[in-house]
Design a protein around this motif. Structure first.
Motif, PDB file in Angstrom:
ATOM      1  N   SER A  63      32.708  39.891  41.216  1.00 19.92           N
ATOM      2  CA  SER A  63      31.493  40.302  41.788  1.00 19.92           C
ATOM      3  C   SER A  63      31.164  40.343  43.347  1.00 19.92           C
ATOM      4  CB  SER A  63      30.299  39.955  40.967  1.00 19.92           C
ATOM      5  OG  SER A  63      28.976  40.455  41.330  1.00 19.92           O
ATOM      6  N   TYR A  64      31.511  39.137  43.758  1.00 17.25           N
ATOM      7  CA  TYR A  64      31.237  38.959  45.064  1.00 17.25           C
ATOM      8  C   TYR A  64      32.265  39.703  46.321  1.00 17.25           C
ATOM      9  CZ  TYR A  64      30.231  35.792  49.483  1.00 17.25           C
ATOM     10  OH  TYR A  64      30.223  35.478  50.653  1.00 17.25           O
ATOM     11  N   PHE A  65      33.362  39.732  45.848  1.00 18.73           N
ATOM     12  CA  PHE A  65      34.146  40.651  46.603  1.00 18.73           C
ATOM     13  C   PHE A  65      34.334  42.024  46.121  1.00 18.73           C
ATOM     14  CE2 PHE A  65      35.952  36.180  47.270  1.00 18.73           C
ATOM     15  CZ  PHE A  65      35.841  36.157  48.613  1.00 18.73           C
ATOM     16  N   ASP A  66      33.767  42.399  45.277  1.00 24.24           N
ATOM     17  CA  ASP A  66      33.704  43.686  44.982  1.00 24.24           C
ATOM     18  C   ASP A  66      34.917  44.434  44.261  1.00 24.24           C
ATOM     19  OD1 ASP A  66      32.425  46.268  44.136  1.00 24.24           O
ATOM     20  OD2 ASP A  66      32.655  47.148  46.036  1.00 24.24           O
ATOM     21  N   CYS A  67      35.484  43.498  43.539  1.00 24.27           N
ATOM     22  CA  CYS A  67      36.717  43.850  42.804  1.00 24.27           C
ATOM     23  C   CYS A  67      36.705  43.546  41.281  1.00 24.27           C
ATOM     24  CB  CYS A  67      37.916  43.192  43.350  1.00 24.27           C
ATOM     25  SG  CYS A  67      38.005  41.203  43.331  1.00 24.27           S
ATOM     26  N   GLU A  68      37.768  43.852  40.665  1.00 22.39           N
ATOM     27  CA  GLU A  68      37.952  43.627  39.315  1.00 22.39           C
ATOM     28  C   GLU A  68      38.500  42.339  39.080  1.00 22.39           C
ATOM     29  OE1 GLU A  68      36.666  45.726  36.809  1.00 22.39           O
ATOM     30  OE2 GLU A  68      36.008  46.921  38.354  1.00 22.39           O
ATOM     31  N   VAL A  69      38.178  41.641  37.794  1.00 22.56           N
ATOM     32  CA  VAL A  69      38.752  40.028  37.632  1.00 22.56           C
ATOM     33  C   VAL A  69      40.419  40.450  37.509  1.00 22.56           C
ATOM     34  CG1 VAL A  69      38.976  38.436  36.041  1.00 22.56           C
ATOM     35  CG2 VAL A  69      36.568  39.524  36.416  1.00 22.56           C
ATOM     36  N   GLN A  70      40.950  41.287  37.021  1.00 23.18           N
ATOM     37  CA  GLN A  70      42.419  41.594  36.846  1.00 23.18           C
ATOM     38  C   GLN A  70      43.122  41.579  38.054  1.00 23.18           C
ATOM     39  OE1 GLN A  70      39.873  43.435  35.529  1.00 23.18           O
ATOM     40  NE2 GLN A  70      40.237  44.222  33.475  1.00 23.18           N
ATOM     41  N   GLU A  71      42.265  41.813  39.146  1.00 24.79           N
ATOM     42  CA  GLU A  71      43.006  41.785  40.454  1.00 24.79           C
ATOM     43  C   GLU A  71      43.372  40.724  41.132  1.00 24.79           C
ATOM     44  OE1 GLU A  71      41.499  45.664  43.115  1.00 24.79           O
ATOM     45  OE2 GLU A  71      39.837  44.979  42.097  1.00 24.79           O
ATOM     46  N   PHE A  72      42.747  39.518  40.677  1.00 23.73           N
ATOM     47  CA  PHE A  72      43.264  38.349  40.801  1.00 23.73           C
ATOM     48  C   PHE A  72      44.532  37.848  40.432  1.00 23.73           C
ATOM     49  CE2 PHE A  72      38.508  37.958  41.615  1.00 23.73           C
ATOM     50  CZ  PHE A  72      38.526  37.394  42.909  1.00 23.73           C
ATOM     51  N   PHE A  73      45.082  38.458  39.549  1.00 27.60           N
ATOM     52  CA  PHE A  73      46.012  38.282  38.836  1.00 27.60           C
ATOM     53  C   PHE A  73      47.620  38.862  39.314  1.00 27.60           C
ATOM     54  CE2 PHE A  73      42.918  37.310  35.657  1.00 27.60           C
ATOM     55  CZ  PHE A  73      42.769  35.980  35.678  1.00 27.60           C
ATOM     56  N   VAL A  74      47.288  40.041  40.091  1.00 25.89           N
ATOM     57  CA  VAL A  74      48.268  40.674  40.798  1.00 25.89           C
ATOM     58  C   VAL A  74      48.386  40.428  42.434  1.00 25.89           C
ATOM     59  CG1 VAL A  74      48.302  42.702  39.202  1.00 25.89           C
ATOM     60  CG2 VAL A  74      46.972  42.841  41.139  1.00 25.89           C
ATOM     61  N   GLU A  75      49.455  40.861  42.717  1.00 26.86           N
ATOM     62  CA  GLU A  75      49.607  40.072  43.990  1.00 26.86           C
ATOM     63  C   GLU A  75      48.944  41.308  45.128  1.00 26.86           C
ATOM     64  OE1 GLU A  75      53.888  39.334  45.179  1.00 26.86           O
ATOM     65  OE2 GLU A  75      53.666  37.655  43.771  1.00 26.86           O
ATOM     66  N   MET A  76      48.030  40.954  45.844  1.00 31.10           N
ATOM     67  CA  MET A  76      47.512  41.791  46.820  1.00 31.10           C
ATOM     68  C   MET A  76      48.121  41.752  48.095  1.00 31.10           C
ATOM     69  SD  MET A  76      43.394  41.233  46.199  1.00 31.10           S
ATOM     70  CE  MET A  76      42.681  40.881  44.330  1.00 31.10           C
ATOM     71  N   ASN A  77      48.008  42.859  48.797  1.00 30.16           N
ATOM     72  CA  ASN A  77      48.188  42.802  50.345  1.00 30.16           C
ATOM     73  C   ASN A  77      47.218  43.531  51.058  1.00 30.16           C
ATOM     74  OD1 ASN A  77      49.072  45.472  50.184  1.00 30.16           O
ATOM     75  ND2 ASN A  77      50.957  44.856  49.605  1.00 30.16           N
ATOM     76  N   ASP A  78      47.296  43.272  52.474  1.00 30.51           N
ATOM     77  CA  ASP A  78      46.356  44.100  53.463  1.00 30.51           C
ATOM     78  C   ASP A  78      46.111  45.508  52.987  1.00 30.51           C
ATOM     79  OD1 ASP A  78      45.267  41.769  54.686  1.00 30.51           O
ATOM     80  OD2 ASP A  78      46.978  41.692  56.171  1.00 30.51           O
ATOM     81  N   ASP A  79      47.518  46.375  52.716  1.00 26.60           N
ATOM     82  CA  ASP A  79      47.546  47.725  52.466  1.00 26.60           C
ATOM     83  C   ASP A  79      46.736  47.870  51.054  1.00 26.60           C
ATOM     84  OD1 ASP A  79      49.120  48.003  54.600  1.00 26.60           O
ATOM     85  OD2 ASP A  79      50.729  48.002  53.609  1.00 26.60           O
TER      86      ASP A  79
END
Length: 141
Positions: A63-79
């Motif tokens: 909620s704080y970072f305005d994303c979905e919980v599921q997104e923490f479990f996949v590798e993110m990058n700047d793009d």
């Protein structure tokens, strides 16, 4: 057939994603801890990959970072974060444009003289002869 991801494998992914989100939004650890009422040492353990957050903490972070919980479990990058931000901005501007067009349509409602008379009360017409006033100065009439 789906595979079950071991929780130990999630620690570095969550840690990397948290670090990336902090850098992307230019927020420091102390601010997040203060805003979300997390213990600083616990948050540092998440960032360093020693432990991983409980689900209620992940929900707060999402909620704080305005994303979905599921997104923490996949590798993110700047793009990924930039693209996600562009998609969000595009959706925001489309919604704003839709609201503005609805508002302008309401303002552009054409009414007949009779409808306007009924709306504003009374009849349309002149109360006697119009007074055009006399010319003043060097006006040309």
């Amino acid at each position: 057939m789906s595979t079950i991801v071991n929780q130990i494998d999630l620690k570095p992914i969550i840690a990397t994603n948290l670090s990336l989100l902090l850098r992307h939004y230019n927020i420091n650890r102390k601010k997040v801890c203060k805003d979300l009422d997390f213990r600083y040492t616990t948050f540092c353990d998440w960032i360093n990959g020693k432990t991983y957050p409980r689900m209620d903490s992940l929900i707060s972070l999402a909620s704080y970072f305005d994303c979905e919980v599921q997104e923490f479990f996949v590798e993110m990058n700047d793009d990924y974060l930039s693209l996600k931000g562009e998609i969000r901005m595009k959706a925001y501007f489309e919604k704003l444009q839709e609201l503005q067009s609805k508002k302008s349509e309401q303002n552009r409602t054409h009414r007949t003289l009779e409808e306007r008379a009924a709306l504003y009360g009374g009849e349309l017409g002149l109360d006697g002869e119009p007074d055009w006033y006399e010319p003043e100065g060097s006006e040309i009439w």
